[in-house]
Design a protein around this motif. Structure first.
Motif, PDB file in Angstrom:
ATOM      1  N   ASP A  39       0.606  -1.393   0.010  1.00 37.37           N
ATOM      2  CA  ASP A  39      -0.032   0.005  -0.013  1.00 37.37           C
ATOM      3  C   ASP A  39       0.815   1.431  -0.259  1.00 37.37           C
ATOM      4  N   THR A  95       3.968   1.657  -1.148  1.00 40.54           N
ATOM      5  CA  THR A  95       4.700   1.745  -2.283  1.00 40.54           C
ATOM      6  C   THR A  95       3.687   2.174  -3.421  1.00 40.54           C
ATOM      7  N   ARG A  96       2.744   1.726  -3.600  1.00 34.98           N
ATOM      8  CA  ARG A  96       1.698   1.944  -4.692  1.00 34.98           C
ATOM      9  C   ARG A  96       0.945   3.412  -4.295  1.00 34.98           C
ATOM     10  N   ARG A  97       0.323   3.624  -3.162  1.00 36.44           N
ATOM     11  CA  ARG A  97      -0.419   4.925  -2.670  1.00 36.44           C
ATOM     12  C   ARG A  97       0.417   6.104  -2.424  1.00 36.44           C
ATOM     13  N   ILE A  98       1.715   5.740  -1.902  1.00 39.59           N
ATOM     14  CA  ILE A  98       2.320   7.111  -1.395  1.00 39.59           C
ATOM     15  C   ILE A  98       3.540   6.991  -2.174  1.00 39.59           C
ATOM     16  N   ALA A 132       5.095   5.683  -5.079  1.00 36.31           N
ATOM     17  CA  ALA A 132       4.964   5.729  -6.427  1.00 36.31           C
ATOM     18  C   ALA A 132       4.122   7.077  -6.814  1.00 36.31           C
ATOM     19  N   LYS A 133       3.327   7.706  -6.028  1.00 34.22           N
ATOM     20  CA  LYS A 133       2.696   8.687  -6.309  1.00 34.22           C
ATOM     21  C   LYS A 133       3.257  10.101  -6.119  1.00 34.22           C
ATOM     22  N   GLY A 134       4.361   9.919  -5.265  1.00 36.81           N
ATOM     23  CA  GLY A 134       5.196  11.051  -4.712  1.00 36.81           C
ATOM     24  C   GLY A 134       4.572  11.766  -3.802  1.00 36.81           C
ATOM     25  N   LYS A 135       3.486  11.371  -3.018  1.00 35.79           N
ATOM     26  CA  LYS A 135       3.117  11.708  -1.743  1.00 35.79           C
ATOM     27  C   LYS A 135       3.968  11.748  -0.729  1.00 35.79           C
ATOM     28  N   ASP A 139      -5.788   7.443   4.576  1.00 35.53           N
ATOM     29  CA  ASP A 139      -5.650   7.741   3.158  1.00 35.53           C
ATOM     30  C   ASP A 139      -4.721   6.906   2.517  1.00 35.53           C
ATOM     31  N   ALA A 140      -4.112   5.740   3.119  1.00 36.99           N
ATOM     32  CA  ALA A 140      -3.448   4.952   2.271  1.00 36.99           C
ATOM     33  C   ALA A 140      -3.650   3.344   2.530  1.00 36.99           C
TER      34      ALA A 140
END
Length: 130
Positions: A53, A55-58, A60-63, A71-72
């Motif tokens: 989660d 890796t994909r949601r934070i 990889a999206k530069g958050k 939120d993740a």
């Protein structure tokens, strides 16, 4: 006799409050050498946050890592009852393509069963047959 989830699950599960940040969750996961944390809100299981989660949601999206775990996390979270059979848990993991199931009884987190726990159980069964 069929093994039950409660016989195989880990009982001391690390959880995090939904108000905490992804960075808090990452630190807790690193400290405990685990790959997922159950997210609670007022003691109720609300979701699960995994390394994937993050890796994909934070990442990889530069958050920002200061984003809330709420939120993740993966939600709604798929859970299992500790009195369910391990076979039922394994089928649920297979059909939902997940590797971890929080065990919940009376709306409270009581454990966690993972695909690794099931493999270990099966391996021990076969070793004892030798």
């Amino acid at each position: 006799m069929a093994e039950l989830v409660r016989d195989v699950m880990k009982k001391n599960v690390i959880s995090i409050d939904s108000s905490m940040s992804v960075q808090d969750a990452a630190k807790m996961m690193d400290d405990a050498s685990i790959g997922a944390i159950v997210v609670l809100e007022k003691g109720i299981v609300m979701g699960i946050i995994t390394e994937r989660d993050m890796t994909r949601r934070i990442i990889a999206k530069g958050k920002s890592f200061n984003i809330g775990v709420k939120d993740a996390m993966s939600t709604p979270v798929v859970v299992v009852n500790p009195n369910d059979s391990v076979w039922e848990a394994a089928q649920l993991m297979k059909t939902r393509k997940i590797h971890r199931l929080p065990a919940v009884k009376d709306n409270r987190l009581v454990g966690m069963i993972t695909a690794s726990d099931i493999v270990r159980m099966r391996s021990e069964e076969h070793t004892s047959e030798l």
